[in-house]
Scaffold this active site. Structure first.
Site: not given
Ligand code: ADP
Length: 166
Positions: A17, A41, A90, A128
Site C-alpha cells: 500500500h 466486515k 497485483r 493484508s
Molecule cells: P480493499 O478491501 O478495498 O481491496 P485493501 O486494503 O485490501 O482494500 O487494498 C486497497 C488497495 O490497495 C486495492 O486497490 C488493492 O488492490 C491495493 N493493494 C493491496 N495490496 C497491494 C500490494 N501489495 N501492491 C499493490 N497494491 C496493493
C-alpha cells in the site's frame, strides 16, 4: 488543485500500500488515503487504529491526508473536491474485481475516474489478509509492513491471546 483518493480497507496497511501511496502522491497535489468503514466486515484493527497506523506510516509524505468514510465511494470523492480514485493492482486475481468496481462506479458517476498502479514485483504476493494470517501464527512480518504496524500486530496478537486464555 489536483486531489485524488486512494481507498481501501488497510487492515492493516502494508508496504505494498505504502508503495502505491508514495508513487501516486508524487503525481497529484493532494492524496487522501481513505479507510472504508465496511459494515459487512469484521476487521482485525478498528477504524481508529487503521487511520492512526496509516497516519504514522505516511507521515514523511507531506501531501498525504488520512481519513475514513462510509457509504458510496464516488460521493465521498466528490465531497472532498476530487474526481480521481487510485487503486493498486497485483496479479490477475485483482483485475476482475477492480474492473467491475471501476465500471460500477462509472455507471453511477461518469465524471469519476479510477486509475490503477501496478504493484512492484516484490509486493505482488503481499496482502493484508496474508499479513494477518502470518501474524496470527507468529510469523515474521518485518519485511512486509511498516515498523508501527509490526508493533501494533504484536500487541494485538498478545491481547487476543490473553483474551482467549481468560
Ligand atoms: P480493499 O478491501 O478495498 O481491496 P485493501 O486494503 O485490501 O482494500 O487494498 C486497497 C488497495 O490497495 C486495492 O486497490 C488493492 O488492490 C491495493 N493493494 C493491496 N495490496 C497491494 C500490494 N501489495 N501492491 C499493490 N497494491 C496493493
Amino acid at each position: 488543485m489536483r486531489t485524488a483518493v486512494c481507498s481501501g480497507s488497510f487492515d492493516p496497511v502494508t508496504k505494498g500500500h505504502i508503495d502505491i501511496i508514495k508513487r501516486s502522491a508524487g503525481l497529484v497535489d493532494k492524496l487522501i488515503v481513505a479507510v472504508f468503514i465496511n459494515p459487512n466486515k469484521q476487521p482485525l484493527f478498528t477504524i481508529e487504529e487503521r487511520v492512526a497506523l496509516l497516519a504514522e506510516a505516511t507521515r514523511d509524505i507531506p501531501n498525504v491526508e488520512v481519513d475514513s468514510f462510509s457509504g458510496l465511494l464516488n460521493e465521498y470523492v466528490r465531497s472532498r473536491g476530487a474526481r480521481l480514485i487510485i487503486r493498486g493492482l497485483r496479479a490477475f486475481s485483482d483485475f476482475e474485481y477492480e474492473f467491475q468496481r471501476a465500471l460500477l462506479i462509472k455507471s453511477i458517476d461518469p465524471e469519476i475516474e479510477t486509475a490503477f498502479f501496478m504493484t512492484r514485483g516484490e509486493y505482488s504476493y503481499l496482502s493484508s489478509s496474508g499479513v494477518r494470517e502470518l501474524a496470527r501464527f507468529g510469523g515474521k512480518v518485518t519485511h512486509l509492513v511498516p515498523p508501527c504496524v509490526e508493533q501494533a500486530l504484536a500487541a494485538k496478537m498478545n491481547r487476543l491471546q490473553k483474551e482467549t486464555e481468560e
